[in-house]
Structures are given as structure tokens and as C-alpha cells.
Design an enzyme around this catalytic site. Structure first.
Site, mmCIF file in Angstrom:
data_model
loop_
_atom_site.group_PDB
_atom_site.id
_atom_site.type_symbol
_atom_site.label_atom_id
_atom_site.label_comp_id
_atom_site.label_asym_id
_atom_site.label_seq_id
_atom_site.Cartn_x
_atom_site.Cartn_y
_atom_site.Cartn_z
ATOM 1 C CG HIS A 188 -1.809 -1.174 1.343
ATOM 2 N ND1 HIS A 188 -3.083 -1.248 0.810
ATOM 3 C CD2 HIS A 188 -1.586 -2.374 1.947
ATOM 4 C CE1 HIS A 188 -3.612 -2.429 1.080
ATOM 5 N NE2 HIS A 188 -2.714 -3.137 1.758
ATOM 6 C CB SER A 318 15.606 19.905 -15.404
ATOM 7 O OG SER A 318 14.901 21.126 -15.295
#
EC number: 4.2.1.2
Length: 461
Positions: A188, A318
Site C-alpha cells: 500500500h 531539466s
């Protein structure tokens, strides 16, 4: 100045640029279907050439083609398979749903090459006729689906299976020495009990092993060929035994276990075998998406993410943030997986629309399947070369996160019970202390007792 020659079909005469070998029906398709730029895949063209070669050989052996005609067809297909006429197969996917125009494209080019060899003049229908000789005993309705199956098998064996084996070997080689690296598990996306990094990667390895098994299972029906069913499956204009002999020829030429389909009505009207195979490709995409995303998560950071894996740094990430490096191979692979899943939706819709005796979504089915095979193969190989082979565990980070995890408390369950173990975990979390400190604070365990029970090395099976 371009030179043209005149070709004809049942609709009349039409002009074709002299340098090309196709005939009237191909030219009409070019003029009538100016839709997109998605051409028939090269491997499908090769499959059609193999088909025509084998059909001519069988027709000759059955006494239905004279030696000169059969030999000229055979030579023409050899030249096509060698890549000599790649620019002569210009038709797009968006055409007749039976693939008739691409079948005729192949028939016309073969006849034209053969006629040029025999008469020194390309084109025409004599002495080699595209329908009467190259397409003898065949229909587009059985030839095109046969080529679809041949192309799928060849692409899978030549591209996809080697790529998946490459990934499998790389995952095995990379993780074989990771059995001593104990890390925290996560369920989870929350902390769970420990496991080794090798155990974690063993799940990925098994997914790829199962993928290879699924491919072999799904190919069993793809090996069955429609050839011999002709127009609607009744084998009209095809001699008894042609289908069996043809499949034997294809199997011999390709070295793949092709057989004639036992029911030609199913082979023409439905493409369940290819829908099933596309489903296998979809499942492989699901597996790869999971594996790639896990590696991306484990490599997130470098300082503010999980950071348990070091991913190779291949290029700047980037245009605004200096020094940023991104998991680009993962991103490419997961985009491919998304495309393959979408392709399967298209194949599913197309396969479900086989009305009455003929499915007429054949070109879009094979286009999407072959694209899925190509994209999966290329992206997996790229992922292996530029990512998997360069993966390295960040031992310090793995140990730090493991030792901080509250879920090590699970080892206490058999000794002090679930409720008391939960109290320790909550106390540690609430006050920012260790599990050991919380156990001592709550007077549930001494430090010595805690150290004896909570040993990550004993929690990994």
C-alpha cells in the site's frame, strides 16, 4: 519529367509511374485511400512474399503452374525478401478491411518483376498474370490472414522473445548477489516487513518467465494458417490438399511449426487467435509497467525520495533545474506499455467485428499487433542496456530506512500479542523514538528481549 505506363483492371486503364512495379489495383488504392501515413509493416510484406513463394511451389507441384512461371515467381519473391523492392509497397493500413489491396499489391509487383525478367518489360499481365498465376488457388480473404499469422510469429521469434530473454538474464545477473541485502518491504506504499533485494527482484524475474511462457501458449493458435479457405472458407478454386502442402512449405521455409487451420470458416471470419495473442502482449505490458514503476520508485531521490537504488545517469533531465537527472528509460518503457494497452483495445474492438463470413478489420489488427511487438522489443532492449545493467543498491540508505521502520514490530506478535505490538508501534511513531525505546517505555520488553526477537535477518523466510 516522369515517364508513365498504362495498366488496366476491370475498371479500365490507369497511368502508373514507370519506375514502379505495381499495377492498376495498387494505383487505385493509392488514389482512393489518402488516409494517414501508416503503411503496411515491412514484416507483413515479407510474410506475403513468403506466402506467394510457397503457393507457387505447391501450384507447380500440383501441375497448375508451368515451370517457367513458377520459377519466375520464386525468383521475384527472393528479390523482394532481400529488400530490393521496398519502395513498391506504398499502401496504407486504412484501406479495404480484408487487405485485398495489399494482397494485390504483392501479386502485381511479383508479376511485374517476373515479366521484366522474362520479357525485359515490367508490368502487364503476360506471361505472368497477378491473379491467374501469382494468386492462383488463393483469395485475399485467406491470404491476408495467413500473412498476418506468419508476420506475428516471425516478429515474435525474431524480436520480442530475444528482448524478453535479454531482460530476464539481466535481472538474474544483476540480483544474484543481492541475497544479503535486507531492506524494508512496502505494501500500500506503506512500510511492511523486511525482505532481501534479491527476493524483491525475484518477483520481477518470475513475471518475465511467465511472460515467455504465455507467449508460447498464445502462439499455438497463431501457427494455424487460413490458406486454402479461399473466399468464405469452402476452398472454392483450391485443390484438395493445397492447404496442407502449403503449410508444410511455410513451416519448412520459416523453420516454424505452422500447420493448416482445421476450420477455415473460423480462420476467415474471426481473429480470436490474434486477439488472444494481443492479450498476451497486453499482459506483458502490464508486467513491464509494474517492474519499471517499482524501479522508478526505488530510485527516487536522490535525497528526498526512497533512494534505495542508484539508476544510471544518462543525460541531463531539466532545462531549468541544474544537475537534475531523470529516470528516462523508465519513462520511455512505461509510455510504450501505455501504447500497447491502447493497441489491445483496438484489436479487441476490431476482433469483435467479424461479421458473418469475414472479419474486415484485418489491417488494423495486424498493424497494432506488430507495432506492439516492435515497441515492446525495442523499449525492453533499451531499458536493459541503459538502466537495468547499471542498477546499483544504495546500501547505506537501505539500512537506514530498514532500521527506522515501525513494521519490524511484526516479529513481536507471537511473543507479546498483536495488540501490545501495535501499542509499541504507535508509541514509537507518536514520540519519534525507536521501537526498542517504546517497548521499554511501555514495560512490555527489556532491551535484551527486544534485541533477541527483532532480528531482520530472521524475518525474511
Amino acid at each position: 519529367m516522369k515517364n508513365y505506363r498504362t495498366e488496366s483492371d476491370s475498371f479500365g486503364e490507369i497511368q502508373i509511374e514507370e519506375k514502379f512495379y505495381w499495377g492498376a489495383q495498387t494505383q487505385r488504392s493509392l488514389e482512393n485511400f489518402k488516409i494517414g501515413k501508416q503503411k503496411m509493416p515491412e514484416i507483413l510484406i515479407r510474410a506475403l512474399a513468403i506466402l506467394k513463394k510457397c503457393a507457387a511451389q505447391v501450384n507447380y507441384e500440383f501441375g497448375d503452374l508451368e515451370a517457367k512461371i513458377a520459377t519466375s515467381i520464386d525468383k521475384a519473391t527472393d528479390r523482394i525478401l532481400e529488400g530490393e523492392f521496398e519502395d513498391n509497397f506504398p499502401l496504407v493500413v486504412w484501406q479495404t478491411g480484408s487487405g485485398t489491396q495489399t494482397n494485390m499489391n504483392m501479386n502485381e509487383v511479383i508479376a511485374s518483376i517476373a515479366n521484366e525478367e522474362l520479357t525485359s518489360k515490367k508490368g502487364g499481365k503476360s506471361p505472368v498474370h497477378p491473379n491467374d498465376h501469382v494468386n492462383k488457388g488463393q483469395s485475399s480473404n485467406d491470404s491476408f490472414p495467413t500473412a498476418m499469422h506468419i508476420a506475428t510469429v516471425l516478429a515474435t521469434k525474431q524480436q520480442l522473445i530475444p528482448a524478453l530473454n535479454n531482460l530476464l538474464t539481466s535481472l538474474q545477473d544483476k540480483s544474484k548477489d543481492w541475497d544479503k541485502i535486507i531492506k524494508i518491504g512496502r505494501t500500500h506504499l506503506q512500510d511492511a516487513t523486511p525482505l532481501t533485494l534479491k527476493q524483491e527482484f525475484s518477483g520481477y524475474i518470475t513475471q518475465i518467465e511467465y511472460a515467455l511462457e504465455r507467449i508460447e501458449d498464445a502462439l499455438k493458435k497463431v501457427y494455424l494458417l487460413a490458406q486454402g479457405g479461399t473466399a468464405v472458407g469452402t476452398a472454392i478454386n483450391s485443390k484438395i490438399g493445397f492447404d496442407i502442402k502449403f503449410a508444410e512449405k511455410v513451416a519448412e521455409f520459416t523453420k516454424q511449426p505452422f500447420k493448416t487451420a482445421p476450420n477455415k470458416f473460423e480462420s476467415l471470419a474471426a481473429h480470436d487467435a490474434l486477439v488472444e495473442f494481443s492479450g498476451t502482449l497486453n499482459t506483458i505490458a502490464v508486467s513491464l509497467m509494474k517492474i519499471a514503476n517499482d524501479i522508478r520508485l526505488l530510485g527516487s531521490g536522490p535525497r528526498c525520495g526512497l533512494g534505495e537504488l542508484h539508476l544510471p545517469e544518462n543525460e541531463p533531465g531539466s532545462s531549468i533545474m541544474p544537475g537534475k537527472v531523470n529516470p528516462t528509460q523508465v519513462e520511455a518503457l512505461t509510455m510504450v506499455c501505455s501504447q500497447v494497452m491502447g493497441n489491445h483495445v483496438t484489436v479487441t474492438i476490431a476482433g469483435s467485428n467479424g461479421h458473418l463470413e469475414l472479419n474486415v478489420f484485418k489491417p488494423v489488427i495486424i498493424y497494432n499487433i506488430l507495432q506492439s511487438i516492435e515497441l515492446l522489443s525495442d523499449s525492453v532492449n533499451s531499458f536493459v542496456t541503459h538502466c537495468v545493467k547499471g542498477l546499483e543498491p544504495n546500501i547505506a540508505r537501505i539500512n537506514d530506512l530498514r532500521d527506522k521502520s515501525l513494521m519490524l514490530v511484526t516479529a513481536l506478535n507471537p511473543h507479546i500479542g498483536y495488540d501490545n505490538a501495535a501499542k509499541i508501534a504507535k508509541e514509537a511513531h507518536k514520540h519519534g523514538i525507536t521501537l526498542k525505546e517504546a517497548a521499554k517505555k511501555l514495560n512490555l520488553l527489556s532491551e535484551e528481549e527486544f534485541d533477541k526477537i527483532v532480528v531482520p535477518e530472521k524475518m525474511i523466510g
